[in-house]
Design a protein around this motif. Sequence first.
Motif, short mmCIF file in Angstrom:
data_model
loop_
_atom_site.label_atom_id
_atom_site.label_comp_id
_atom_site.label_asym_id
_atom_site.label_seq_id
_atom_site.Cartn_x
_atom_site.Cartn_y
_atom_site.Cartn_z
N ALA A 1 4.97 15.24 -23.17
CA ALA A 1 3.92 15.06 -24.17
C ALA A 1 4.58 14.43 -25.50
CB ALA A 1 3.38 16.73 -24.42
N GLY A 2 5.64 13.76 -25.54
CA GLY A 2 6.03 13.13 -26.55
C GLY A 2 6.78 14.01 -27.59
N TRP A 3 6.41 13.67 -28.85
CA TRP A 3 7.22 14.47 -30.18
C TRP A 3 5.88 15.27 -30.42
CZ3 TRP A 3 8.73 9.64 -32.95
CH2 TRP A 3 9.95 8.72 -32.03
N THR A 4 6.34 16.33 -31.15
CA THR A 4 5.43 17.20 -32.08
C THR A 4 4.66 16.12 -32.97
OG1 THR A 4 5.17 18.70 -33.70
CG2 THR A 4 7.36 17.81 -33.53
N PRO A 5 3.50 16.34 -33.34
CA PRO A 5 2.71 15.71 -34.44
C PRO A 5 3.17 15.96 -35.83
CG PRO A 5 1.46 17.35 -33.37
CD PRO A 5 2.31 17.46 -32.76
N ASP A 6 4.20 16.93 -36.10
CA ASP A 6 4.38 17.20 -37.23
C ASP A 6 5.72 16.52 -37.48
OD1 ASP A 6 2.06 19.01 -38.11
OD2 ASP A 6 3.02 20.31 -36.34
N THR A 7 6.05 15.65 -36.80
CA THR A 7 7.45 14.87 -36.80
C THR A 7 7.06 13.65 -37.64
OG1 THR A 7 9.79 14.10 -36.34
CG2 THR A 7 7.71 13.80 -34.82
N SER A 8 8.04 13.15 -38.42
CA SER A 8 7.82 11.63 -39.07
C SER A 8 8.60 10.67 -38.16
CB SER A 8 8.52 11.71 -40.46
OG SER A 8 9.85 11.93 -40.38
N GLY A 9 9.24 11.11 -36.99
CA GLY A 9 10.13 10.44 -36.18
C GLY A 9 11.50 10.62 -36.75
N ALA A 10 12.30 9.43 -36.39
CA ALA A 10 13.68 9.63 -36.58
C ALA A 10 14.14 9.53 -38.12
CB ALA A 10 14.44 8.40 -35.97
N VAL A 11 13.34 8.92 -39.11
CA VAL A 11 13.58 8.92 -40.22
C VAL A 11 12.67 9.50 -41.27
CG1 VAL A 11 14.61 6.61 -40.06
CG2 VAL A 11 12.16 6.54 -40.49
N PRO A 12 12.80 9.71 -42.38
CA PRO A 12 11.79 10.72 -43.19
C PRO A 12 10.62 9.85 -43.69
CG PRO A 12 14.07 10.95 -44.14
CD PRO A 12 14.05 9.90 -43.08
N GLY A 13 9.46 10.54 -43.71
CA GLY A 13 8.25 9.96 -43.90
C GLY A 13 7.04 10.86 -43.67
N PRO A 14 6.03 10.21 -43.76
CA PRO A 14 4.53 11.18 -43.36
C PRO A 14 4.64 11.62 -41.96
CG PRO A 14 3.90 8.86 -43.43
CD PRO A 14 5.51 9.03 -43.92
N ARG A 15 4.06 12.59 -41.45
CA ARG A 15 3.94 13.25 -40.15
C ARG A 15 3.33 12.06 -39.35
NH1 ARG A 15 -1.04 15.75 -39.03
NH2 ARG A 15 -0.03 17.38 -37.59
N MET A 16 3.67 12.15 -38.13
CA MET A 16 3.26 11.10 -37.21
C MET A 16 1.85 11.43 -36.98
SD MET A 16 4.71 10.07 -33.34
CE MET A 16 4.23 11.84 -32.84
N GLY A 17 1.49 12.96 -36.56
CA GLY A 17 0.03 13.25 -36.36
C GLY A 17 -0.78 12.63 -35.30
N ARG A 18 -0.27 12.25 -34.39
CA ARG A 18 -0.73 11.76 -33.04
C ARG A 18 0.18 12.11 -31.85
NH1 ARG A 18 0.98 6.83 -30.98
NH2 ARG A 18 2.53 5.85 -32.21
N HIS A 19 -0.51 11.82 -30.59
CA HIS A 19 0.27 12.23 -29.64
C HIS A 19 0.80 10.72 -29.01
CE1 HIS A 19 0.38 11.79 -24.96
NE2 HIS A 19 0.62 13.17 -24.88
N ASN A 20 2.14 10.86 -28.83
CA ASN A 20 2.71 9.54 -28.20
C ASN A 20 3.57 9.76 -26.82
OD1 ASN A 20 4.86 11.29 -29.02
ND2 ASN A 20 6.16 9.54 -29.92
N GLY A 21 3.12 10.56 -25.96
CA GLY A 21 4.07 10.71 -24.77
C GLY A 21 3.32 10.18 -23.65
N PHE A 22 3.37 10.82 -22.42
CA PHE A 22 2.82 10.04 -21.17
C PHE A 22 1.65 11.05 -20.87
CE2 PHE A 22 2.69 10.29 -16.69
CZ PHE A 22 2.86 9.05 -16.29
#
Length: 373
Positions: free
Chosen positions: A174-195
């Motif tokens: 299911a990818g990453w939690t939507p509450d992550t900014s990814g590998a670097v600081p920033g705004p929350r991703m806020g979307r599904h990015n998995g399979f």
Amino acid sequence: MLLFQSNRAPRGFTLIELLVAVAIIGVLIALLLPAVQAARESARRAQCLNNLKQIGLALHDYHDVHDVFPMSTTSAAAAPGGACLNGLFSWHAAILPQIDRQPLYDAINLQVGNAASCSDPDVEMTAAVIPATHPNGTAARTVVSAYLCPSETFQVPETMGTSRPAPQSYAGNAGWTPDTSGAVPGPRMGRHNGFIGLADPVGRAAWHVGPISAAMMSDGLGQTAAVAERRIPRATDPNDLEAMLAEPETSRSFCAGGSGTSRTLSAWGRFCGTVSFPDPAWTVFPGRAWISGWGHAGGIYMHVLPVNRRSCHIYGGELDGNILVTPGSAHPGGLNVLFADGSARFVRDTVSDPVWWALGSRDGGEVVSSDAF
């Protein structure tokens, strides 16, 4: 010629000789047993990998028919009288026709919510179980061998309901939690990015994006994880604290509290790692029901925490699948992973965090060398 006959009795083993012989046999068994066990585990691991390859073929057969990969529904809408409308079905249920289990698929009523009750969605831990009287109770307890790794040991208790649903060893990315900014600081991703796509029949969750197609995987099918092994916990009762504490950390879920804060992927690892006590209410469910799309049933996992480590329960994720279930296996040194192109391979648990994060993202632009995992 005179013949002489000896009166001496045939000589047998002395006690010392017998003890020496037994000791030698014991040493030989001690030397051979690990080799035999290793050979058996190697065969089990190969069968487990083959199961994933068959699941990969089924996923692509499903895509050929529907132009998208299957989804899991993470909740179910309430109907009058406390019953449930459609919902809480896993992607495992969706591909039954593609793994030659059409009769079992036909036996499932997809129009009936796969739960005991939808009258109180806040009490999801008790509402999401499948009782024996449920219309899908018989289908739920049917064992599907293709969904079980032969290296796993498990019980079939009433943890997920009195129907005693059959377990499964494989979870979809299911990818990453939507509450992550990814590998670097920033705004929350806020979307599904998995399979594996997620859907909530009660109302679309803000971070869900709908069914996922091969065309949406811009990182490349061979660079995106699709399905991985996930341990079935040994503890069966959330009230059995003693069994919970005896559970290996690889099977325990730790409570990390609420979400809503943007953290980097490494910060999520630190956040979940600060919790020293397992959350007994949520540890026992992963893998307990192949038919269930409920997030805590473990049909999906996320690429946030290191493999073969703890899972992490985020408050509020019960209804939409935002749960940091972590993949792991009973195989020494790593786990089997199916990739979106249908290939499968053994990934060592020493895989670096950046590589593991990148494999969980279908469209992040990460480039991962094939020898990195």
